[in-house]
Design a protein around this motif. Structure first.
Motif, mmCIF file in Angstrom:
data_model
loop_
_atom_site.group_PDB
_atom_site.id
_atom_site.type_symbol
_atom_site.label_atom_id
_atom_site.label_comp_id
_atom_site.label_asym_id
_atom_site.label_seq_id
_atom_site.Cartn_x
_atom_site.Cartn_y
_atom_site.Cartn_z
ATOM 1 N N ASP A 22 0.812 -1.215 0.000
ATOM 2 C CA ASP A 22 0.000 0.000 0.000
ATOM 3 C C ASP A 22 0.849 1.269 0.000
ATOM 4 O OD1 ASP A 22 0.979 -0.160 2.569
ATOM 5 O OD2 ASP A 22 -0.978 -0.136 3.567
ATOM 6 N N VAL A 24 2.805 2.536 2.233
ATOM 7 C CA VAL A 24 2.954 3.239 3.505
ATOM 8 C C VAL A 24 4.362 3.028 4.046
ATOM 9 C CG1 VAL A 24 2.157 3.374 5.890
ATOM 10 C CG2 VAL A 24 0.511 3.079 4.028
ATOM 11 N N GLY A 25 4.993 4.113 4.490
ATOM 12 C CA GLY A 25 6.345 4.056 5.038
ATOM 13 C C GLY A 25 7.394 4.256 3.961
ATOM 14 N N ARG A 26 8.301 5.193 4.200
ATOM 15 C CA ARG A 26 9.344 5.448 3.202
ATOM 16 C C ARG A 26 10.288 4.260 3.066
ATOM 17 N NH1 ARG A 26 9.122 10.741 5.493
ATOM 18 N NH2 ARG A 26 10.918 10.323 6.854
ATOM 19 N N SER A 29 7.244 -1.494 6.333
ATOM 20 C CA SER A 29 6.380 -1.605 7.510
ATOM 21 C C SER A 29 6.291 -3.043 7.971
ATOM 22 C CB SER A 29 4.971 -1.084 7.211
ATOM 23 O OG SER A 29 4.164 -2.079 6.619
ATOM 24 N N HIS A 52 0.801 2.977 13.513
ATOM 25 C CA HIS A 52 -0.582 3.167 13.105
ATOM 26 C C HIS A 52 -1.462 2.263 13.950
ATOM 27 C CE1 HIS A 52 0.456 4.712 8.773
ATOM 28 N NE2 HIS A 52 1.025 5.420 9.742
ATOM 29 N N GLU A 61 -2.469 7.858 13.781
ATOM 30 C CA GLU A 61 -1.063 7.729 13.415
ATOM 31 C C GLU A 61 -0.219 8.376 14.506
ATOM 32 O OE1 GLU A 61 2.061 8.955 9.824
ATOM 33 O OE2 GLU A 61 -0.097 9.257 9.581
ATOM 34 N N ARG A 79 0.312 -1.320 13.663
ATOM 35 C CA ARG A 79 1.240 -1.586 12.563
ATOM 36 C C ARG A 79 2.415 -0.633 12.675
ATOM 37 N NH1 ARG A 79 -0.114 0.107 6.288
ATOM 38 N NH2 ARG A 79 1.739 -0.810 5.294
ATOM 39 N N VAL A 81 5.423 1.363 11.213
ATOM 40 C CA VAL A 81 5.767 1.935 9.906
ATOM 41 C C VAL A 81 7.168 2.531 9.990
ATOM 42 C CG1 VAL A 81 5.180 3.715 8.222
ATOM 43 C CG2 VAL A 81 3.368 2.383 9.313
ATOM 44 N N ASP A 83 10.097 4.772 8.523
ATOM 45 C CA ASP A 83 10.510 5.835 7.601
ATOM 46 C C ASP A 83 12.017 5.921 7.475
ATOM 47 O OD1 ASP A 83 7.972 6.645 6.859
ATOM 48 O OD2 ASP A 83 7.791 8.097 8.485
ATOM 49 N N LEU A 150 -1.932 -7.307 5.451
ATOM 50 C CA LEU A 150 -2.245 -5.962 4.962
ATOM 51 C C LEU A 150 -3.525 -5.954 4.132
ATOM 52 C CD1 LEU A 150 1.283 -4.540 4.055
ATOM 53 C CD2 LEU A 150 -0.254 -3.766 5.875
#
Length: 246
Positions: A22, A24-26, A29, A52, A61, A79, A81, A83, A150
């Motif tokens: 999806d 999410v996260g640089r 996750s 999250h 968040e 979850r 995440v 970065d 997910l």
């Protein structure tokens, strides 16, 4: 036997840097999941990211950076995440219960139908006399398990947006209870020998102090334990550094 105060457990978590489907996260996750009996705390050691959460009050968040602590109660889907270079110290209540299956991942409903179906979806390859299981094999299975969770997590978020978080979570909570129910007698025994034993011992100490008696002071000791030198094992949200506490 060495144990931590209060019957808790700790592990050092290096959150997965695998990109998530999806986006999410640089960096990546972990796997969304909840605990049915145990509370959890994330103490951020390094890096940045977020936790999250999806609870009865909705999606939140929680930004993570060194020095931040986020607590999560049973029933709240969470979850991790990543970065960038996110590592946290995870403190769990009820030492032993999380490791014994207290966590339930947010698989889609068909994978939550019964214990055998869930177990097949959650299982990781194990080496044996004739099985050549490499770290790459296990990592692939962990990532596939994360991605399946997910899918179910995305469905929960969509249902929460349409019907409210409490209504969206109710079927998942009910499925989680069905899955863990057969394990509860074993958990009660484990909890009685760990977290409850700690609380019971403190009650006895306080009663003794009220009477002016403190024989436990003469038997105190200090112990030192190093982390397990083996490679970090695969957890739901990342690679775990653990300590053998007996």
């Amino acid at each position: 036997m060495t144990s931590l105060p209060g019957g808790v457990s700790v592990s050092r978590l290096r959150v997965y840097d695998w990109p998530a489907p999806d986006g999410v996260g640089r960096a990546g996750s972990g796997t969304p999941h909840l605990h049915v009996a145990s509370a959890e705390a994330y103490v951020v050691l390094s890096g940045t990211g977020a936790l999250h959460t999806l609870g009865p009050e909705g999606f939140v968040e929680h930004p993570l950076r060194p020095g931040v602590v986020v607590t999560v109660q049973p029933g709240v889907v969470h979850r991790a995440v990543n970065d960038g270079d996110l590592e946290v110290l995870v403190v769990m209540s009820n030492a032993g219960l999380p490791e014994a299956g207290d966590a339930v991942m947010t698989f889609p409903p068909p994978a939550l139908a019964d214990a055998a179906t869930y177990r097949d979806a959650a299982a990781l390859p194990v080496g044996g006399a004739h099985a050549q299981v490499t770290d790459e094999h296990v990592a692939h299975a962990v990532r596939a398990r994360r991605d399946l969770a997910l899918q179910g997590y995305g469905q929960l978020l969509q249902a929460a947006a349409r019907h409210g978080a409490a209504a969206a979570l109710r079927p998942f909570h009910e499925a989680a209870v069905r899955l863990v129910r057969p394990s509860v007698p074993r958990w009660q025994d484990l909890w009685g020998r760990t977290a409850f034993a700690e609380t019971d011992a403190t009650a006895a100490v306080l009663e003794g102090l009220m009477r002016g008696s403190a024989p436990h002071l003469a038997h105190g000791r200090a112990e030192r334990v190093e982390s397990d030198p083996a490679p970090r094992r695969y957890g739901m949200c990342g690679r775990l550094e653990t300590w053998d506490l007996g």
